[in-house]
Enzyme design. Structure first.
Site, PDB file in Angstrom:
ATOM      1  N   GLU A  28      13.723  36.660  -6.164  1.00  0.00           N
ATOM      2  CA  GLU A  28      13.142  36.133  -7.402  1.00  0.00           C
ATOM      3  C   GLU A  28      14.059  35.162  -8.119  1.00  0.00           C
ATOM      4  O   GLU A  28      13.627  34.390  -8.979  1.00  0.00           O
ATOM      5  CB  GLU A  28      12.751  37.275  -8.346  1.00  0.00           C
ATOM      6  CG  GLU A  28      13.878  38.206  -8.733  1.00  0.00           C
ATOM      7  CD  GLU A  28      14.015  39.353  -7.751  1.00  0.00           C
ATOM      8  OE1 GLU A  28      14.829  40.237  -8.003  1.00  0.00           O
ATOM      9  OE2 GLU A  28      13.304  39.352  -6.719  1.00  0.00           O
TER      10      GLU A  28
ATOM     11  N   ASP B  64      24.970  -3.416   2.224  1.00  0.00           N
ATOM     12  CA  ASP B  64      25.334  -4.828   2.266  1.00  0.00           C
ATOM     13  C   ASP B  64      26.830  -4.920   1.997  1.00  0.00           C
ATOM     14  O   ASP B  64      27.431  -3.994   1.468  1.00  0.00           O
ATOM     15  CB  ASP B  64      24.533  -5.588   1.196  1.00  0.00           C
ATOM     16  CG  ASP B  64      24.635  -7.095   1.366  1.00  0.00           C
ATOM     17  OD1 ASP B  64      25.288  -7.543   2.335  1.00  0.00           O
ATOM     18  OD2 ASP B  64      24.085  -7.810   0.526  1.00  0.00           O
TER      19      ASP B  64
ATOM     20  N   ASP C 233      20.779  -3.681  -3.732  1.00  0.00           N
ATOM     21  CA  ASP C 233      20.457  -4.012  -5.123  1.00  0.00           C
ATOM     22  C   ASP C 233      19.521  -5.199  -5.269  1.00  0.00           C
ATOM     23  O   ASP C 233      19.247  -5.647  -6.381  1.00  0.00           O
ATOM     24  CB  ASP C 233      21.743  -4.277  -5.912  1.00  0.00           C
ATOM     25  CG  ASP C 233      22.539  -5.455  -5.336  1.00  0.00           C
ATOM     26  OD1 ASP C 233      22.106  -6.043  -4.324  1.00  0.00           O
ATOM     27  OD2 ASP C 233      23.604  -5.773  -5.896  1.00  0.00           O
TER      28      ASP C 233
ATOM     29  N   ASP D  80      16.029  -5.525  -0.455  1.00  0.00           N
ATOM     30  CA  ASP D  80      16.463  -4.178  -0.088  1.00  0.00           C
ATOM     31  C   ASP D  80      15.417  -3.121  -0.409  1.00  0.00           C
ATOM     32  O   ASP D  80      15.579  -1.956  -0.037  1.00  0.00           O
ATOM     33  CB  ASP D  80      17.758  -3.821  -0.824  1.00  0.00           C
ATOM     34  CG  ASP D  80      18.919  -4.729  -0.453  1.00  0.00           C
ATOM     35  OD1 ASP D  80      19.106  -4.956   0.756  1.00  0.00           O
ATOM     36  OD2 ASP D  80      19.622  -5.215  -1.352  1.00  0.00           O
TER      37      ASP D  80
ATOM     38  N   ASN E  26      19.234  46.161   3.954  1.00  0.00           N
ATOM     39  CA  ASN E  26      18.737  47.251   3.121  1.00  0.00           C
ATOM     40  C   ASN E  26      17.446  47.841   3.669  1.00  0.00           C
ATOM     41  O   ASN E  26      17.262  49.058   3.710  1.00  0.00           O
ATOM     42  CB  ASN E  26      18.505  46.754   1.687  1.00  0.00           C
ATOM     43  CG  ASN E  26      19.791  46.708   0.891  1.00  0.00           C
ATOM     44  OD1 ASN E  26      20.819  47.196   1.334  1.00  0.00           O
ATOM     45  ND2 ASN E  26      19.740  46.087  -0.271  1.00  0.00           N
TER      46      ASN E  26
ATOM     47  N   ASN F 139      18.376  46.227  -7.376  1.00  0.00           N
ATOM     48  CA  ASN F 139      18.027  44.830  -7.095  1.00  0.00           C
ATOM     49  C   ASN F 139      18.286  43.950  -8.306  1.00  0.00           C
ATOM     50  O   ASN F 139      18.765  42.819  -8.183  1.00  0.00           O
ATOM     51  CB  ASN F 139      16.554  44.752  -6.680  1.00  0.00           C
ATOM     52  CG  ASN F 139      16.175  43.365  -6.185  1.00  0.00           C
ATOM     53  OD1 ASN F 139      16.842  42.802  -5.322  1.00  0.00           O
ATOM     54  ND2 ASN F 139      15.114  42.808  -6.733  1.00  0.00           N
TER      55      ASN F 139
ATOM     56  N   ASP G  93      20.879  40.812  -8.423  1.00  0.00           N
ATOM     57  CA  ASP G  93      20.456  39.469  -8.817  1.00  0.00           C
ATOM     58  C   ASP G  93      21.378  38.897  -9.895  1.00  0.00           C
ATOM     59  O   ASP G  93      21.754  37.720  -9.853  1.00  0.00           O
ATOM     60  CB  ASP G  93      19.014  39.500  -9.341  1.00  0.00           C
ATOM     61  CG  ASP G  93      17.997  39.644  -8.219  1.00  0.00           C
ATOM     62  OD1 ASP G  93      18.344  39.318  -7.074  1.00  0.00           O
ATOM     63  OD2 ASP G  93      16.866  40.084  -8.494  1.00  0.00           O
TER      64      ASP G  93
END
Length: 892
Positions: free
Chosen positions: A320, A362, A634, A638, A702, A727, A731
């Site tokens: 989550e 370039d 640029d 391009d 687990n 859990n 987390d």
């Protein structure tokens, strides 16, 4: 204005349709009539008119491009598949633990824990995305697009932000410009516009100021086919124009279809990687959850309790925190890259940046200083000639199209050498704008004697075929002689010598014409007299050699793709230490098939004399060989390559279409900036992949342990509420991962998504924790006597602590391929948070909260066993880690 057109204009006045372009009715009338309807003038709007129209029509912005409001972000942070799982479990718990439970058995514990998990995941993700969007908007504000606008009182057009444009504004357009709004052309000269982003058609369309003699009837006509209008978001390929703004913001054609265009954007490798991983975990969840439910239901007989336990296992398998961890990593990476002068327009591009193994660029401004200096103005024999400078100044001064650094250098040099006064008596008649196929441009001026003079300046190889004569002062000053084959060979010898000295040479040619006020075009560029050459110097950057070496060290190969001369490019490359493996010209690229080009491009360093389409072909060819390709550019030439690259990189001084096509904007055109940004991209990817591999392997281990315990134990190995709390704590221990350090040796190579590698890692590393879980089962069963239903709380408390501590330790074991704490230490926030969670997990069975969760205090004799299990777990994990690296070549 004719009556029919006038009626249609009146019907649309004040109520701009979102179903079609509002310019549709303006296209059929003459330019002056369009100005009259819009209450505009060629001299521009007054400040009062601008203010009034800005208030009436609003800023020239598309609504959906604005960041979502805080409550919209909060809603999207809540609505995730993973939160959906948690929310569903909490609803089930509400019925089983509260509504249908006996009064003495009613408990809100599970609902509280699940609600906490949802709130934690939602609020953390919301906060990070809110900060990320805010930072992104601030960063985007640093890179603004402008338009050349003429308003009342201005002597000449000025660049203003496109957001401030209003209907009736007079805008000036030239090659490289993005069309800033829906506009009606007033004048145009060889104007070609690319409408690819709206129509998908790659061939540019020519536009004219005057409507066709017989316009199509009816309002069903396609607006994009109107030759007198240009639309927001399209771009000028070549030519020049003056136009009046007809519609802005959401009233533009782009505004009406913007959502569809945005939705059509292809998924990046980052998006695909996250999707593959998420679906892999979902499939695993869908297989394991029913299995756990059936085994426990059959062996324990309590199907309701087994259902809750199975659902809790599903929650344990649900990553989550994945959206929050990903968002935090990307946002942090964007902010850090901004400090290093790289503005990230699209957050997902950060991972592609880190995965980049080939950078195409370039040479101008990247390998060189981008400070072009006019060094020489020479006749055909290579001797200095002032007349060549005068011709070059006339060409550069009078053109209104795409002025580049070479033109600026000519103007500055001529001003210093008093050439301007001698040439000021010429009056401009017309021009033939520059384009990237001809690679030249011409102006037509009239002198005091009433003659027209055409001056053409451009690439040597493009202009020489147009010349039939040449100035030859060696015969007599100002004499014109036939341009013989011998002369042509001499020209090539002189210009090649200039190139070998690192100078870029352009040819200057001219011809006298009758005094006519007419429109000139490409067909007039013939039978020219070659005057000579102007030669420019763009010195190499001092930092380029260091940056190239650094990028090479980090596994990024550099390839030069330029429209410039091969000889000049080779010299610059040698000066900055870029090893040249092979070189190709544009004509060589054109002769190869896609498959042949893909093979040749692998071993080619320099691509010279390249057209825009040829640049794109090279990018696609390299991608077809499995490379992650970045492109730094640029210019208007391009734009296509920037879109085709995995990560398009431009600079804040680039033309509008280049900035729009790029994913990342550099505030400084330097390879050193790129090197730092590449490293940050790899750090961001590393910390994301850490979390995914930690979660996947830990969850797999687990569930494997749960299956073993469910088969042999007469009670649940852990209560659903305990599994959920474990859990939740795990987390929380991973929230600090985005701020973790990354080993230097990991950063040396580009990294890509590998969903198969994650699955392999999960199966390989996950069962290690199961070994020690089984050891814990045996320990609690035989040593501490927790082998009856009456003593199940002691068993569950013992496994809870071991499970939480091994899960938390895995953060340190997996984050590096080296020995944790000794050869590689996690960042301080990671150490502090994981240590706090481990301490809290040990304390929990002794607390009143632990009692509410069904836990009991553990005996002191348990803790030496705990220390031994944890130490053995770390040692075995390190051994397996070395075997894994030896077999598969890499860790993360």
């Amino acid at each position: 204005m004719n009556e029919e057109v006038g009626n249609r204009l009146n019907r649309t006045s004040g109520n701009i349709s979102k179903q079609r372009s509002p310019l549709l009715d303006l296209c059929d009338c003459a330019p002056e009539e369009a100005l009259t309807y819009l209450k505009a003038a060629r001299s521009g709007l007054t400040p009062e008119q601008v203010e009034q129209r800005l208030e009436q029509f609003g800023p020239n912005e598309i609504t959906h491009e604005k960041p979502p409001t805080w409550y919209q972000q909060l809603f999207h942070a809540f609505v995730t598949p993973f939160n959906g799982v948690l929310f569903t479990v909490s609803i089930v718990s509400l019925f089983t633990d509260v509504i249908f439970a006996a009064p003495e058995d009613r408990t809100f514990r599970t609902i509280i824990v699940l609600t906490t998990m949802v709130l934690l995941s939602t609020l953390l993700r919301f906060w990070q995305e809110f900060r990320s969007n805010k930072a992104a908007e601030e960063l985007k504000a640093m890179v603004s697009s402008t338009a050349a606008v003429l308003r009342s009182g201005m002597q000449r057009p000025q660049e203003i932000p496109i957001s401030t444009l209003v209907p009736g504004d007079i805008v000036y357009l030239s090659a490289g410009d993005m069309i800033p709004a829906d506009v009606r052309l007033l004048t145009a000269k060889d104007l070609f516009v690319s409408q690819a982003m709206l129509t998908g058609e790659s061939i540019p369309v020519e536009k004219y100021p005057q409507p066709p003699a017989k316009p199509d009837a009816g309002d069903s006509r396609n607006p994009l086919e109107q030759q007198t209008a240009c639309f927001m978001g399209t771009n000028v390929v070549s030519g020049t124009a003056i136009a009046v703004v007809g519609a802005t913001g959401n009233s533009t054609y782009f505004g009406a279809v913007a959502k569809d265009i945005a939705g059509a954007r292809p998924l990046t490798s980052f998006d695909k990687g996250i999707s593959h991983v998420s679906w892999m975990l979902v499939r695993f969840l869908m297989v394991m959850t029913p299995l756990v439910f059936l085994i426990n239901g059959i062996s324990k007989g309590d199907w309701l309790e087994s259902l809750l336990f199975a659902v809790s296992v599903a929650v344990g398998l649900t990553p989550e925190m994945l959206p929050m961890i990903v968002t935090t990593n990307l946002a942090k990476g964007a902010v850090v890259m901004a400090r290093r002068k790289a503005i990230v327009k699209r957050l997902n591009a950060i991972q592609n940046f880190g995965a980049m193994d080939i950078l195409c660029t370039d040479k101008t401004g990247t390998l060189t200083q981008n400070k072009v200096i006019l060094e020489r103005h020479l006749d055909v024999h290579g001797k200095e000639d002032v007349q060549v400078l005068e011709f070059a100044w006339i060409n550069s001064f009078h053109q209104t199209g795409l002025k580049n650094l070479l033109d600026v250098a000519v103007l500055e040099y001529a001003e210093q050498h008093e050439v301007v006064e001698k040439s000021q008596h010429f009056r401009k008649v017309d021009e033939i704008p520059f384009d990237f196929l001809r690679r030249r441009m011409s102006v037509v001026v009239r002198n005091g004697d009433g003659k027209n003079l055409l001056v053409c300046k451009g690439a040597i190889e493009e202009i020489l075929p147009l010349c039939v004569s040449a100035n030859d002062s060696a015969v007599t000053p100002g004499s014109v002689v036939e341009f013989t084959p011998e002369k042509r060979r001499e020209v090539r010898r002189v210009t090649r010598k200039l190139n070998q000295e690192g100078l870029r040479a352009l040819a200057v040619a001219y011809k006298w014409l009758p005094a006519e006020d007419r429109t000139y075009n490409v067909a007039d560029e013939k039978d020219l007299v070659l005057a000579g050459y102007v030669a420019f110097l763009d010195p190499p950057k001092e930092s380029a050699r260091q940056a190239i070496a650094a990028l090479r060290e980090y596994g990024v190969a550099i390839k030069i793709i330029t429209g410039d001369n091969e000889v000049v490019t080779r010299k610059i490359c040698k000066e900055v230490g870029l090893a040249i493996e092979n070189s190709m010209l544009g004509k060589d690229v054109e002769a190869l098939s896609d498959i042949q080009l893909a093979e040749a491009a692998e071993y080619t360093t320099i691509f010279a004399k390249m057209s825009p389409l040829q640049k794109s072909r090279v990018i696609r060819a390299l991608k077809s060989k499995g490379h992650t390709v970045g492109y730094l550019g640029d210019g208007i030439n391009d734009a296509a390559a920037l879109k085709d690259a995995d990560v398009g990189i431009s600079v804040d001084t680039a033309v509008d279409i280049a900035k729009e096509s790029a994913d990342i904007i550099l505030l400084e055109k330097s390879l050193l900036v790129l090197e730092e940004a590449v490293i940050e991209g790899r750090k961001t990817f590393a910390n994301i992949i850490k979390y995914i591999k930690m979660t996947a392997s830990s969850n797999f281990g687990n569930v494997f342990s749960v299956l073993i315990a469910s088969i042999f134990l007469p009670f649940l190995p852990m209560l659903p509420i305990q599994l959920l709390v474990q859990n939740l704590l795990y987390d929380v221990s991973q929230v600090s991962i985005p701020w973790d350090d990354v080993d230097q040796d990991y950063l040396k190579q580009p990294r890509k998504w590998d969903a198969g590698g994650i699955a392999r890692f999960m199966v390989f590393i996950g069962p290690i924790s199961s070994i020690f879980d089984v050891v814990t089962f045996l320990l609690m069963w035989h040593v501490f006597g927790a082998n009856t239903i009456e003593k199940q709380s002691l068993f569950q408390s013992g496994w809870f602590v071991v499970g939480l501590l091994t899960q938390t330790l895995i953060v340190h074991m997996i984050r590096t391929q080296h020995i944790p704490f000794i050869q590689s230490r996690a960042a301080t926030p990671v150490i502090l948070l994981t240590a706090s969670i481990m301490a809290f997990g040990i304390y929990l069975p002794f607390s009143s909260l632990g009692e509410h969760l069904g836990m009991v205090p553990l005996p002191l004799s348990y803790f030496p066993w705990l220390a031994g299990i944890l130490l053995s777990y770390c040692v075995l994990t390190q051994i397996v880690k070395r075997l894994y690296i030896r077999r598969f070549g890499q860790w993360l």
